[in-house]
Design an enzyme around this catalytic site. Structure first.
Site, PDB file in Angstrom:
ATOM      1  N   CYS A   1      77.974 -17.379  60.983  1.00 23.06           N
ATOM      2  CA  CYS A   1      76.771 -17.525  61.925  1.00 23.06           C
ATOM      3  C   CYS A   1      76.883 -15.682  62.472  1.00 23.06           C
ATOM      4  O   CYS A   1      75.580 -15.271  62.698  1.00 23.06           O
ATOM      5  CB  CYS A   1      77.247 -18.123  63.229  1.00 23.06           C
TER       6      CYS A   1
ATOM      7  N   CYS B   1      74.758 -20.128  55.823  1.00 20.57           N
ATOM      8  CA  CYS B   1      74.603 -21.219  56.606  1.00 20.57           C
ATOM      9  C   CYS B   1      74.930 -22.220  55.778  1.00 20.57           C
ATOM     10  O   CYS B   1      74.392 -23.278  55.357  1.00 20.57           O
ATOM     11  CB  CYS B   1      73.088 -21.453  57.073  1.00 20.57           C
TER      12      CYS B   1
ATOM     13  N   CYS C   1      69.274 -20.005  67.347  1.00 20.12           N
ATOM     14  CA  CYS C   1      70.010 -21.196  66.573  1.00 20.12           C
ATOM     15  C   CYS C   1      70.272 -22.237  67.446  1.00 20.12           C
ATOM     16  O   CYS C   1      71.139 -22.120  68.055  1.00 20.12           O
ATOM     17  CB  CYS C   1      70.830 -20.830  65.584  1.00 20.12           C
TER      18      CYS C   1
ATOM     19  N   CYS D   1      74.046 -14.230  60.458  1.00 21.42           N
ATOM     20  CA  CYS D   1      72.969 -14.894  60.432  1.00 21.42           C
ATOM     21  C   CYS D   1      71.663 -13.932  61.073  1.00 21.42           C
ATOM     22  O   CYS D   1      71.880 -13.822  62.153  1.00 21.42           O
ATOM     23  CB  CYS D   1      72.915 -16.352  60.755  1.00 21.42           C
TER      24      CYS D   1
ATOM     25  N   GLU E   1      65.430 -23.944  38.626  1.00 20.12           N
ATOM     26  CA  GLU E   1      65.311 -25.071  39.701  1.00 20.12           C
ATOM     27  C   GLU E   1      65.666 -26.248  39.129  1.00 20.12           C
ATOM     28  O   GLU E   1      66.737 -26.804  40.035  1.00 20.12           O
ATOM     29  CB  GLU E   1      63.833 -25.188  40.183  1.00 20.12           C
TER      30      GLU E   1
END
Length: 352
Positions: free
Chosen positions: A200, A193, A209, A203, A38
């Site tokens: 899209c 995204c 959305c 997605c 991370e």
DNA sequence: AAATCGGGGAG
DNA sequence: CTCCCAGATTT
């Protein structure tokens, strides 16, 4: 038919088919391994991180190995990643885990955030990905996904916007599969995204959305407000001697163009010829004013006015002061010149 | 050439 | 609190 599936259900179904599950830190995802990944991923994208991560893990397989290493060696393995303060935090946090938590990572959000370099989002990522704790994350990818999907206007760095985003992150959090859900959010932001040209059509949550329905994908999330750049101005004196050379001086090592070579700058309250004489020791006369221009820095703009002067009566001895040279721009040498200075010298060459 | 990224630290 | 920064990479 699938109209009643929740956000997290649709996301998780997509993740199960298309998400990445073979990344190095997803294999035996311990808090230590997830934490290191991370921190690296905060500053660099996955494809670059992988090789760094593998070298890092080979050398520091667990938190005790990292804690007992020399900082120099940690920084060495970090070289090229940038943001070296984060490597220092990583090292300090490893020692914190060993000394305060006896080598075992905390299991609650609050305690996790006492580690240097670990804020709420990173703490939540470690807890959810490594231990299945249902804490929401909110990194750059997730902010973009939420801002678009829920149509949240305003720059995500703004406190009010951040509050809305965190609230959304909390209400949408999957309690059944926290780890995969958070990983799915990050994957969605990283692969579909994306900031520019989101895909899209592929997605899983395109149906509701807000950005897509309003064709506002490119407007959301709202970009950082363009701060009004302070405007400064300067007058550069291009003093040319009898041999056609231009007087340059080396700038102080701090501030803009530190250590680079540039023409002397005439303070606003000085007559250029008087400044040349009294501060540079050069008798010169102004021939003409060159076309001015504006140079943009990251944090201010600089209007550059340039005067072309010629020395009088063979005067080309200069006073003591900063390092100074008579520079032959037709035979450039190895000294560092800022871009606007190169531009000015070039304009003199082309149009003497 | 400009925007970016999560957390720390300064003001 | 609020603002600003790091620094290599992407667009």
């Amino acid at each position: 038919m699938t109209a009643h599936l929740s956000f997290s259900e649709r996301l998780l179904a997509w993740f199960d088919r298309h998400g990445r599950k073979d990344l190095p830190w997803q294999q035996s995802a311990t808090p230590y391994r997830v934490w290191v990944s991370e921190i690296m991923l905060q500053q660099t994208q996955v494809s670059t991180v992988i090789s760094y991560y593998q070298r890092f893990m080979a050398r520091f397989p667990d938190v005790r190995a990292l804690a007992s290493a020399e900082l120099d060696e940690v920084l060495h393995l970090w070289s090229g990643l940038g943001y070296y303060a984060r490597a220092r935090h990583l090292h300090a946090a490893a020692q914190h885990v060993c000394s305060v938590y006896d080598g075992v990572f905390p299991t609650d959000l609050e305690a996790m955030q006492t580690l240097p370099g670990v804020g709420r989002s990173t703490a939540a990522a470690i807890l959810s990905l490594a231990s299945g704790v249902a804490e929401p994350i909110l990194d750059g990818n997730v902010k973009r996904v939420f801002a678009r999907h829920a149509g949240i206007d305003g720059w995500p760095g703004d406190v009010a916007v951040q509050r809305r985003l965190w609230a959304l992150a909390e209400t949408r959090m999957s309690t059944t599969r926290p780890g995969p859900y958070n990983q799915a959010l990050m994957d969605l932001g990283a692969t579909l995204c994306t900031r520019a040209q989101p895909r899209c059509e592929q997605c899983p949550v395109r149906g509701d959305c807000v950005a897509r329905l309003g064709a506002r994908q490119s407007e959301l999330p709202t970009p950082r407000p363009r701060r009004v750049q302070p405007l400064r101005s300067t007058t550069m004196l291009l003093v040319e001697n009898a041999e056609g050379r231009i007087l340059l001086e080396q700038r102080l090592p701090v501030g803009i163009w530190g250590g680079l070579w540039a023409p002397p700058e005439c303070p606003p309250d000085w007559e250029p010829t008087a400044f040349c004489h009294e501060r540079l020791g050069v008798v010169a006369a102004v021939i003409r004013e060159l076309p001015g221009f504006r140079h943009t820095f990251s944090h201010f703009q600089l209007d550059i006015r340039a005067l072309h002067l010629r020395t009088q009566g063979g005067s080309d001895r200069v006073m003591e002061g900063p390092e100074r040279v008579w520079y032959n721009s037709r035979l450039p040498d190895a000294r560092g010149l800022a871009a606007p200075v190169q531009r000015l010298l070039a304009s003199l060459r082309d149009e003497p």
